[in-house]
Write a protein that holds these residues in place. Structure first.
Motif, PDB file in Angstrom:
ATOM      1  N   LYS A  19       0.838  -1.197   0.000  1.00 11.23           N
ATOM      2  CA  LYS A  19       0.000   0.000   0.000  1.00 11.23           C
ATOM      3  C   LYS A  19       0.873   1.246   0.000  1.00 11.23           C
ATOM      4  O   LYS A  19       1.982   1.236   0.508  1.00 11.23           O
ATOM      5  CB  LYS A  19      -0.900   0.018   1.247  1.00 11.23           C
ATOM      6  CG  LYS A  19      -1.695  -1.249   1.468  1.00 11.23           C
ATOM      7  CD  LYS A  19      -2.910  -1.298   0.589  1.00 11.23           C
ATOM      8  CE  LYS A  19      -3.642  -2.592   0.767  1.00 11.23           C
ATOM      9  NZ  LYS A  19      -4.987  -2.507   1.144  1.00 11.23           N
ATOM     10  N   PRO A  20       0.355   2.349  -0.572  1.00  7.61           N
ATOM     11  CA  PRO A  20       1.120   3.611  -0.519  1.00  7.61           C
ATOM     12  C   PRO A  20       1.283   4.098   0.917  1.00  7.61           C
ATOM     13  O   PRO A  20       0.509   3.738   1.802  1.00  7.61           O
ATOM     14  CB  PRO A  20       0.253   4.582  -1.309  1.00  7.61           C
ATOM     15  CG  PRO A  20      -0.690   3.753  -2.090  1.00  7.61           C
ATOM     16  CD  PRO A  20      -0.883   2.480  -1.305  1.00  7.61           C
ATOM     17  N   GLU A  46       2.180  11.594  -1.309  1.00  6.12           N
ATOM     18  CA  GLU A  46       1.627  10.241  -1.266  1.00  6.12           C
ATOM     19  C   GLU A  46       0.107  10.255  -1.146  1.00  6.12           C
ATOM     20  O   GLU A  46      -0.487  11.201  -0.651  1.00  6.12           O
ATOM     21  CB  GLU A  46       2.215   9.457  -0.087  1.00  6.12           C
ATOM     22  CG  GLU A  46       3.671   9.124  -0.269  1.00  6.12           C
ATOM     23  CD  GLU A  46       4.232   8.277   0.848  1.00  6.12           C
ATOM     24  OE1 GLU A  46       5.060   7.395   0.536  1.00  6.12           O
ATOM     25  OE2 GLU A  46       3.876   8.494   2.024  1.00  6.12           O
ATOM     26  N   ARG A  47      -0.520   9.160  -1.593  1.00  2.74           N
ATOM     27  CA  ARG A  47      -1.965   8.982  -1.474  1.00  2.74           C
ATOM     28  C   ARG A  47      -2.242   7.844  -0.501  1.00  2.74           C
ATOM     29  O   ARG A  47      -1.372   7.004  -0.256  1.00  2.74           O
ATOM     30  CB  ARG A  47      -2.583   8.709  -2.842  1.00  2.74           C
ATOM     31  CG  ARG A  47      -2.141   7.428  -3.461  1.00  2.74           C
ATOM     32  CD  ARG A  47      -2.702   7.235  -4.887  1.00  2.74           C
ATOM     33  NE  ARG A  47      -2.390   5.904  -5.361  1.00  2.74           N
ATOM     34  CZ  ARG A  47      -1.230   5.528  -5.872  1.00  2.74           C
ATOM     35  NH1 ARG A  47      -0.248   6.394  -5.987  1.00  2.74           N
ATOM     36  NH2 ARG A  47      -1.038   4.289  -6.273  1.00  2.74           N
ATOM     37  N   LEU A  48      -3.477   7.785  -0.006  1.00  2.57           N
ATOM     38  CA  LEU A  48      -3.831   6.758   0.967  1.00  2.57           C
ATOM     39  C   LEU A  48      -4.092   5.409   0.308  1.00  2.57           C
ATOM     40  O   LEU A  48      -3.705   4.378   0.825  1.00  2.57           O
ATOM     41  CB  LEU A  48      -5.072   7.202   1.765  1.00  2.57           C
ATOM     42  CG  LEU A  48      -5.571   6.249   2.835  1.00  2.57           C
ATOM     43  CD1 LEU A  48      -4.504   6.006   3.890  1.00  2.57           C
ATOM     44  CD2 LEU A  48      -6.839   6.794   3.472  1.00  2.57           C
ATOM     45  N   SER A  49      -4.765   5.396  -0.831  1.00  2.00           N
ATOM     46  CA  SER A  49      -5.192   4.133  -1.429  1.00  2.00           C
ATOM     47  C   SER A  49      -4.367   3.760  -2.654  1.00  2.00           C
ATOM     48  O   SER A  49      -4.086   4.604  -3.502  1.00  2.00           O
ATOM     49  CB  SER A  49      -6.665   4.227  -1.849  1.00  2.00           C
ATOM     50  OG  SER A  49      -7.042   3.064  -2.553  1.00  2.00           O
ATOM     51  N   GLN A  50      -4.052   2.483  -2.770  1.00  4.62           N
ATOM     52  CA  GLN A  50      -3.386   2.012  -3.979  1.00  4.62           C
ATOM     53  C   GLN A  50      -4.339   2.074  -5.163  1.00  4.62           C
ATOM     54  O   GLN A  50      -3.935   1.967  -6.313  1.00  4.62           O
ATOM     55  CB  GLN A  50      -2.850   0.602  -3.782  1.00  4.62           C
ATOM     56  CG  GLN A  50      -3.924  -0.471  -3.698  1.00  4.62           C
ATOM     57  CD  GLN A  50      -3.368  -1.812  -3.298  1.00  4.62           C
ATOM     58  OE1 GLN A  50      -2.627  -1.918  -2.325  1.00  4.62           O
ATOM     59  NE2 GLN A  50      -3.724  -2.839  -4.020  1.00  4.62           N
ATOM     60  N   ASN A  51      -5.632   2.277  -4.911  1.00  8.67           N
ATOM     61  CA  ASN A  51      -6.644   2.296  -5.964  1.00  8.67           C
ATOM     62  C   ASN A  51      -6.992   3.698  -6.434  1.00  8.67           C
ATOM     63  O   ASN A  51      -7.994   3.881  -7.118  1.00  8.67           O
ATOM     64  CB  ASN A  51      -7.898   1.564  -5.488  1.00  8.67           C
ATOM     65  CG  ASN A  51      -7.584   0.107  -5.255  1.00  8.67           C
ATOM     66  OD1 ASN A  51      -7.273  -0.623  -6.181  1.00  8.67           O
ATOM     67  ND2 ASN A  51      -7.606  -0.311  -4.000  1.00  8.67           N
ATOM     68  N   HIS A  52      -6.206   4.691  -6.051  1.00  7.00           N
ATOM     69  CA  HIS A  52      -6.374   6.063  -6.534  1.00  7.00           C
ATOM     70  C   HIS A  52      -7.775   6.593  -6.208  1.00  7.00           C
ATOM     71  O   HIS A  52      -8.222   6.478  -5.085  1.00  7.00           O
ATOM     72  CB  HIS A  52      -6.066   6.133  -8.039  1.00  7.00           C
ATOM     73  CG  HIS A  52      -4.669   5.735  -8.389  1.00  7.00           C
ATOM     74  ND1 HIS A  52      -3.683   6.669  -8.583  1.00  7.00           N
ATOM     75  CD2 HIS A  52      -4.099   4.521  -8.568  1.00  7.00           C
ATOM     76  CE1 HIS A  52      -2.544   6.037  -8.879  1.00  7.00           C
ATOM     77  NE2 HIS A  52      -2.776   4.742  -8.867  1.00  7.00           N
ATOM     78  N   PHE A  53      -8.473   7.181  -7.196  1.00  3.83           N
ATOM     79  CA  PHE A  53      -9.823   7.734  -7.045  1.00  3.83           C
ATOM     80  C   PHE A  53     -10.771   6.546  -7.194  1.00  3.83           C
ATOM     81  O   PHE A  53     -10.910   5.980  -8.281  1.00  3.83           O
ATOM     82  CB  PHE A  53     -10.044   8.785  -8.143  1.00  3.83           C
ATOM     83  CG  PHE A  53     -11.268   9.638  -7.975  1.00  3.83           C
ATOM     84  CD1 PHE A  53     -11.516  10.327  -6.809  1.00  3.83           C
ATOM     85  CD2 PHE A  53     -12.163   9.778  -9.029  1.00  3.83           C
ATOM     86  CE1 PHE A  53     -12.629  11.140  -6.676  1.00  3.83           C
ATOM     87  CE2 PHE A  53     -13.279  10.589  -8.917  1.00  3.83           C
ATOM     88  CZ  PHE A  53     -13.513  11.267  -7.735  1.00  3.83           C
TER      89      PHE A  53
END
Length: 136
Positions: A19-20, A46-53
């Protein structure tokens, strides 16, 4: 567990490397079956989710900003969530979101999802870069 309670220090456990950010999935360590609870530290960019939006068809989510500030992108809006703020996302397309850190300091987020079996499938709408390019 001791006498009906359990202390867990996230940093003393392994992070979720796929995960990011730096993320600890705490539900298994705490023997919690009713929901998923994670703690994440997002460095700048960085973003929270590996799944982006994305959204979850069957799972609601909540994030609480424990330290710092992050940006939340939702269907037709965006806002900054500051230390002490809590944001809830509905299940389904209405709850589409991206949580990321465009700021100069790290942020620490507590993320909860329920029901836990609703985590998958995840519907990725677009990548972070695609979304941010559209929004300017």
């Amino acid at each position: 567990m001791t006498d009906g309670w359990q202390l867990l220090r996230a940093e003393e456990n392994d992070t979720e490397d796929e995960k990011p950010g730096q993320r600890w999935e705490l539900s298994p360590e705490l023997n919690i079956d009713a929901f998923n609870i994670n703690v994440a530290v997002l460095e700048p960019g960085e973003r929270l989710s590996q799944n982006h939006f994305h959204y979850h068809e069957e799972q609601k989510e909540l994030i609480h900003v424990a330290v710092g500030c992050c940006r939340v992108e939702v269907a037709n809006d965006r806002f900054d969530a500051e230390e002490g703020d809590t944001v809830r996302f509905d299940a389904g397309e209405a709850g589409v979101h991206l949580v990321h850190n465009p700021f100069n300091e790290p942020c620490r987020i507590v993320a909860i999802g329920w029901p836990p079996e609703g985590r998958y499938p995840v519907e990725k709408v677009k990548t972070r870069d695609e979304l941010l390019e559209e929004r300017g």
